[in-house]
Design a protein around this motif. Structure first.
Motif, PDB file in Angstrom:
ATOM      1  N   SER A 262      57.009  35.438  38.573  1.00  0.00           N
ATOM      2  CA  SER A 262      58.450  37.023  38.160  1.00  0.00           C
ATOM      3  C   SER A 262      58.566  37.228  39.764  1.00  0.00           C
ATOM      4  CB  SER A 262      57.616  37.922  37.175  1.00  0.00           C
ATOM      5  OG  SER A 262      56.239  38.587  38.025  1.00  0.00           O
ATOM      6  N   ILE A 263      60.143  37.447  39.380  1.00  0.00           N
ATOM      7  CA  ILE A 263      60.729  37.675  41.237  1.00  0.00           C
ATOM      8  C   ILE A 263      61.022  39.712  41.032  1.00  0.00           C
ATOM      9  CG2 ILE A 263      62.503  37.339  42.585  1.00  0.00           C
ATOM     10  CD1 ILE A 263      61.325  35.234  41.912  1.00  0.00           C
ATOM     11  N   SER A 264      60.758  40.205  41.244  1.00  0.00           N
ATOM     12  CA  SER A 264      60.677  42.167  41.354  1.00  0.00           C
ATOM     13  C   SER A 264      62.204  41.731  42.037  1.00  0.00           C
ATOM     14  CB  SER A 264      59.831  42.367  41.638  1.00  0.00           C
ATOM     15  OG  SER A 264      60.689  43.623  41.861  1.00  0.00           O
ATOM     16  N   PRO A 265      63.467  42.736  41.624  1.00  0.00           N
ATOM     17  CA  PRO A 265      64.256  43.248  42.129  1.00  0.00           C
ATOM     18  C   PRO A 265      63.999  43.542  43.970  1.00  0.00           C
ATOM     19  CG  PRO A 265      63.776  44.986  40.244  1.00  0.00           C
ATOM     20  CD  PRO A 265      63.142  43.402  40.136  1.00  0.00           C
ATOM     21  N   LEU A 266      62.764  44.180  43.682  1.00  0.00           N
ATOM     22  CA  LEU A 266      62.053  44.849  44.615  1.00  0.00           C
ATOM     23  C   LEU A 266      61.983  43.889  45.920  1.00  0.00           C
ATOM     24  CD1 LEU A 266      59.967  47.436  43.765  1.00  0.00           C
ATOM     25  CD2 LEU A 266      62.318  47.375  44.067  1.00  0.00           C
ATOM     26  N   GLY A 267      61.879  42.186  45.800  1.00  0.00           N
ATOM     27  CA  GLY A 267      61.826  41.529  47.294  1.00  0.00           C
ATOM     28  C   GLY A 267      60.801  41.148  47.125  1.00  0.00           C
ATOM     29  N   PHE A 268      59.674  41.493  45.918  1.00  0.00           N
ATOM     30  CA  PHE A 268      58.523  40.549  46.384  1.00  0.00           C
ATOM     31  C   PHE A 268      58.254  39.287  44.872  1.00  0.00           C
ATOM     32  CE2 PHE A 268      57.321  44.163  43.594  1.00  0.00           C
ATOM     33  CZ  PHE A 268      56.934  44.323  42.350  1.00  0.00           C
ATOM     34  N   ALA A 269      57.527  38.737  44.739  1.00  0.00           N
ATOM     35  CA  ALA A 269      57.160  37.764  43.577  1.00  0.00           C
ATOM     36  C   ALA A 269      56.210  37.925  43.806  1.00  0.00           C
ATOM     37  CB  ALA A 269      57.652  36.311  44.346  1.00  0.00           C
ATOM     38  N   GLU A 270      55.262  37.324  42.346  1.00  0.00           N
ATOM     39  CA  GLU A 270      53.721  37.052  41.950  1.00  0.00           C
ATOM     40  C   GLU A 270      54.445  35.731  40.855  1.00  0.00           C
ATOM     41  OE1 GLU A 270      52.419  41.219  40.680  1.00  0.00           O
ATOM     42  OE2 GLU A 270      53.690  40.244  39.040  1.00  0.00           O
ATOM     43  N   THR A 324      48.619  36.776  55.310  1.00  0.00           N
ATOM     44  CA  THR A 324      49.973  36.377  56.245  1.00  0.00           C
ATOM     45  C   THR A 324      50.903  35.222  56.715  1.00  0.00           C
ATOM     46  OG1 THR A 324      49.017  37.687  58.092  1.00  0.00           O
ATOM     47  CG2 THR A 324      49.549  39.208  56.389  1.00  0.00           C
ATOM     48  N   LEU A 325      51.434  34.886  56.320  1.00  0.00           N
ATOM     49  CA  LEU A 325      52.288  33.683  56.943  1.00  0.00           C
ATOM     50  C   LEU A 325      53.796  34.376  56.989  1.00  0.00           C
ATOM     51  CD1 LEU A 325      51.923  30.801  56.928  1.00  0.00           C
ATOM     52  CD2 LEU A 325      51.743  30.273  54.987  1.00  0.00           C
ATOM     53  N   GLY A 326      54.596  33.795  57.802  1.00  0.00           N
ATOM     54  CA  GLY A 326      56.201  33.346  57.639  1.00  0.00           C
ATOM     55  C   GLY A 326      56.307  35.399  57.004  1.00  0.00           C
ATOM     56  N   GLY A 327      56.000  36.511  57.842  1.00  0.00           N
ATOM     57  CA  GLY A 327      55.951  36.973  57.762  1.00  0.00           C
ATOM     58  C   GLY A 327      55.785  38.042  56.652  1.00  0.00           C
ATOM     59  N   VAL A 328      55.160  38.010  55.208  1.00  0.00           N
ATOM     60  CA  VAL A 328      54.997  37.360  54.061  1.00  0.00           C
ATOM     61  C   VAL A 328      52.949  37.979  54.272  1.00  0.00           C
ATOM     62  CG1 VAL A 328      56.932  36.828  53.191  1.00  0.00           C
ATOM     63  CG2 VAL A 328      54.375  35.513  52.694  1.00  0.00           C
ATOM     64  N   LYS A 329      52.817  38.938  52.832  1.00  0.00           N
ATOM     65  CA  LYS A 329      51.353  38.793  52.301  1.00  0.00           C
ATOM     66  C   LYS A 329      51.279  38.639  51.640  1.00  0.00           C
ATOM     67  CE  LYS A 329      47.296  40.676  52.615  1.00  0.00           C
ATOM     68  NZ  LYS A 329      46.782  43.190  52.622  1.00  0.00           N
ATOM     69  N   LEU A 330      49.754  37.666  51.426  1.00  0.00           N
ATOM     70  CA  LEU A 330      49.995  37.218  50.287  1.00  0.00           C
ATOM     71  C   LEU A 330      48.445  37.535  49.404  1.00  0.00           C
ATOM     72  CD1 LEU A 330      51.454  34.203  52.227  1.00  0.00           C
ATOM     73  CD2 LEU A 330      51.963  33.390  49.957  1.00  0.00           C
ATOM     74  N   ALA A 331      48.378  37.836  48.519  1.00  0.00           N
ATOM     75  CA  ALA A 331      47.376  38.455  48.032  1.00  0.00           C
ATOM     76  C   ALA A 331      46.633  38.235  46.164  1.00  0.00           C
ATOM     77  CB  ALA A 331      47.472  39.755  48.240  1.00  0.00           C
ATOM     78  N   PHE A 332      45.276  38.228  46.232  1.00  0.00           N
ATOM     79  CA  PHE A 332      45.452  37.911  44.547  1.00  0.00           C
ATOM     80  C   PHE A 332      44.404  38.938  44.296  1.00  0.00           C
ATOM     81  CE2 PHE A 332      44.688  32.838  44.944  1.00  0.00           C
ATOM     82  CZ  PHE A 332      45.468  32.490  43.357  1.00  0.00           C
ATOM     83  N   ARG A 333      44.908  39.068  42.718  1.00  0.00           N
ATOM     84  CA  ARG A 333      44.956  40.215  41.901  1.00  0.00           C
ATOM     85  C   ARG A 333      45.001  39.951  40.303  1.00  0.00           C
ATOM     86  NH1 ARG A 333      46.496  46.548  41.886  1.00  0.00           N
ATOM     87  NH2 ARG A 333      45.102  47.585  40.730  1.00  0.00           N
ATOM     88  N   ASN A 334      43.363  40.124  39.890  1.00  0.00           N
ATOM     89  CA  ASN A 334      43.442  39.763  38.241  1.00  0.00           C
ATOM     90  C   ASN A 334      44.166  37.932  38.302  1.00  0.00           C
ATOM     91  OD1 ASN A 334      42.588  42.598  37.826  1.00  0.00           O
ATOM     92  ND2 ASN A 334      44.439  43.550  37.501  1.00  0.00           N
ATOM     93  N   GLY A 335      43.974  37.279  38.848  1.00  0.00           N
ATOM     94  CA  GLY A 335      44.355  36.055  38.666  1.00  0.00           C
ATOM     95  C   GLY A 335      45.696  35.896  39.064  1.00  0.00           C
ATOM     96  N   LEU A 337      48.909  35.478  41.600  1.00  0.00           N
ATOM     97  CA  LEU A 337      49.066  35.831  43.319  1.00  0.00           C
ATOM     98  C   LEU A 337      50.022  36.661  43.578  1.00  0.00           C
ATOM     99  CD1 LEU A 337      48.315  34.576  46.282  1.00  0.00           C
ATOM    100  CD2 LEU A 337      49.730  32.623  45.819  1.00  0.00           C
ATOM    101  N   THR A 338      50.117  38.045  44.624  1.00  0.00           N
ATOM    102  CA  THR A 338      51.384  38.270  45.246  1.00  0.00           C
ATOM    103  C   THR A 338      52.137  38.094  46.041  1.00  0.00           C
ATOM    104  OG1 THR A 338      51.019  40.318  43.754  1.00  0.00           O
ATOM    105  CG2 THR A 338      52.621  40.935  45.205  1.00  0.00           C
ATOM    106  N   VAL A 339      53.044  37.521  46.179  1.00  0.00           N
ATOM    107  CA  VAL A 339      53.681  37.632  47.685  1.00  0.00           C
ATOM    108  C   VAL A 339      55.223  38.390  48.570  1.00  0.00           C
ATOM    109  CG1 VAL A 339      54.828  35.663  49.158  1.00  0.00           C
ATOM    110  CG2 VAL A 339      53.435  34.968  46.837  1.00  0.00           C
ATOM    111  N   SER A 340      55.023  38.920  49.033  1.00  0.00           N
ATOM    112  CA  SER A 340      55.761  40.596  49.107  1.00  0.00           C
ATOM    113  C   SER A 340      55.870  40.548  51.078  1.00  0.00           C
ATOM    114  CB  SER A 340      55.034  41.247  48.743  1.00  0.00           C
ATOM    115  OG  SER A 340      53.648  42.032  49.705  1.00  0.00           O
ATOM    116  N   ARG A 341      57.034  41.301  51.090  1.00  0.00           N
ATOM    117  CA  ARG A 341      57.057  41.822  52.385  1.00  0.00           C
ATOM    118  C   ARG A 341      56.337  42.362  53.702  1.00  0.00           C
ATOM    119  NH1 ARG A 341      59.928  39.226  56.907  1.00  0.00           N
ATOM    120  NH2 ARG A 341      61.055  39.954  58.063  1.00  0.00           N
TER     121      ARG A 341
END
Length: 453
Positions: A262-270, A324-335, A337-341
């Motif tokens: 899912s792609i958020s209009p706030l610029g992050f993805a899950e 962190t990788l490429g200027g983003v944060k990758l983190a798991f929560r409740n199964g 993966l969130t990829v955010s700036r």
């Protein structure tokens, strides 16, 4: 080019058949070329052949227009004179021409890569200003084979070994301009024969024979490999096979993104962790690459080694509190993966300055359009940050329920230290209207991320 090479090339051009108008028209048709096109014209033999063929093609199409652009990099004393010679040739053929100059300081290292980037930036800008949708370049069969060898030497995977596509977008941003290579399957000798038949003398660039450059070394290596059956045609066919494999992998990647991300209009993805883990490794890596590039506002993904390390950590359940990788944060929560700036990366992004009626891209992620504002004011777009979020909370703005770090990395409209508005959060001044949208969606590339030709 030395006398021996020039003699060999002339002899080859005599044996080879010139490219016919019908052959060229067939290639332009397969690329679905528009009626207004430009040629990147150095004045060299390859681009001269392309300009000749394109000028004949345009004359046979009602309403078609052709332009020629020559980039003067200013790297050699003779470059300005060579650009003027190119202009004179274009005039002789009857094609409108402009010289584009690379101004400013030049780097002391990586000069070929920097010159290439500057060349495409200048050509893209010129095409947009002239309302041109397609830019033609003269890459041919041997260029494709040389590119394959260079990528092989760097240890490239499928994307890199697919070499140069016949068509790609120069930029993800609108208005889009396509880079077209109508000569990609034709050998250099046939282009030389086309020029020879026209009785024109091309500009010869001495850097094309400078063995300090890897591409020149690859060109000479082709002659040594040919007796083993690894000639330009064979290597180009292998690159085409790799391109088909890449297309299949990209389709799988897009399918996983469409179904499980899912792609958020706030610029992050899950993306669902179980779907990522169940996918073949190559597909999983491509999904990660697409999401990191999207959330990081980059046209291209980070290096493969970094992606592989994160992918392995996901599969082994060792991502921990995140990476962190490429200027983003990758983190798991409740199964998931969130990829955010990364907030620090967003805060380091160059400011975008806007007046009423202007638009632009900020942080590579968002396109902003200041539709309404006092005419005498100029506004700065920069990261909202903790101070902007505190200001919004003090105003009792209705904020979405999500980590503060995501909100910190959103754009804010500022005048000095005063927050005027935050477009994602529907706050603005009474006389100000700022629209924001995602610059692009993940997995939709402007071209081959490995391409450096």
């Amino acid at each position: 080019m030395n006398a021996q090479d020039e003699t060999a090339r002339s002899s080859s051009s005599l044996r080879a058949a010139p490219v016919t108008a019908r052959e060229f028209a067939s290639r332009m048709s397969s690329l679905d070329a528009g009626k207004t096109v430009a040629v990147a014209f150095s004045g060299g033999p390859d681009s001269l052949a392309l300009l000749l063929l394109a000028s004949r093609w345009v004359r046979g199409r009602k309403g078609a227009k052709l332009h020629a652009f020559t980039v003067d990099h200013g790297l050699r004393a003779a470059s300005a004179a060579e650009a003027r010679r190119a202009a004179a040739m274009a005039a002789q053929i009857g094609v409108p021409h402009r010289i584009l100059r690379w101004k400013g300081e030049k780097p002391s290292s990586g000069i070929q890569a920097a010159a290439r980037d500057a060349r495409y930036a200048l050509l893209l800008s010129a095409c947009r200003k002239a309302g041109i949708g397609d830019l033609l370049v003269a890459h041919h069969l041997e260029d494709q084979a040389e590119t394959f060898l260079l990528r092989l030497a760097r240890g490239s995977g499928v994307d890199g070994l697919a070499a140069m596509p016949a068509s790609r977008f120069l930029s993800a941003d609108a208005p889009q301009v396509r880079l077209l290579r109508p000569l990609l399957d034709l050998p250099r000798g046939r282009l030389a024969a086309t020029v020879s038949k026209a009785r024109l003398a091309p500009v010869l660039d001495p850097s094309n024979e400078d063995e300090r450059f890897d591409r020149v070394k690859a060109r000479k290596a082709l002659a040594l490999l040919a007796p083993l059956g690894l000639d330009a045609s064979r290597l180009a066919r292998t690159a085409a096979q790799m391109a088909r494999a890449r297309e299949a992998l990209e389709a799988e990647t897009q399918a996983l993104l469409s179904e499980h991300a899912s792609i958020s209009p706030l610029g992050f993805a899950e993306v669902r962790g179980e779907a990522l883990a169940a996918a073949p490794a190559e597909t999983g890596l491509r999904v990660l690459a697409a999401l990191v590039a999207f959330a990081g506002g980059r046209d291209y993904a980070p290096r493969l080694a970094g992606l592989e390390a994160v992918h392995a950590a996901i599969l082994e359940g060792e991502l921990g509190r995140g990476r962190t990788l490429g200027g983003v944060k990758l983190a798991f929560r409740n199964g998931v993966l969130t990829v955010s700036r990364e907030v620090s990366a967003a805060r380091q992004a160059p400011s975008l300055w806007l007046r009423a009626g202007e638009e632009g891209v900020w942080d590579g992620r968002f396109r902003l359009f200041l539709t309404r504002a006092p005419r005498n004011l100029r506004f700065e777009v920069r990261a909202l940050g903790p101070e902007g979020l505190s200001d919004l909370r003090a105003r009792k703005a209705a904020l979405p329920q999500m980590p503060s770090a995501v909100l910190h990395a959103l754009p804010g409209l500022w005048q000095g230290q005063k927050l005027i508005g935050a477009p994602h959060l529907e706050t603005s001044g009474p006389d100000i209207e700022l629209h924001v949208s995602l610059r692009r969606m993940p997995g939709r590339k402007s071209g081959n991320p490995a391409e450096k030709a």
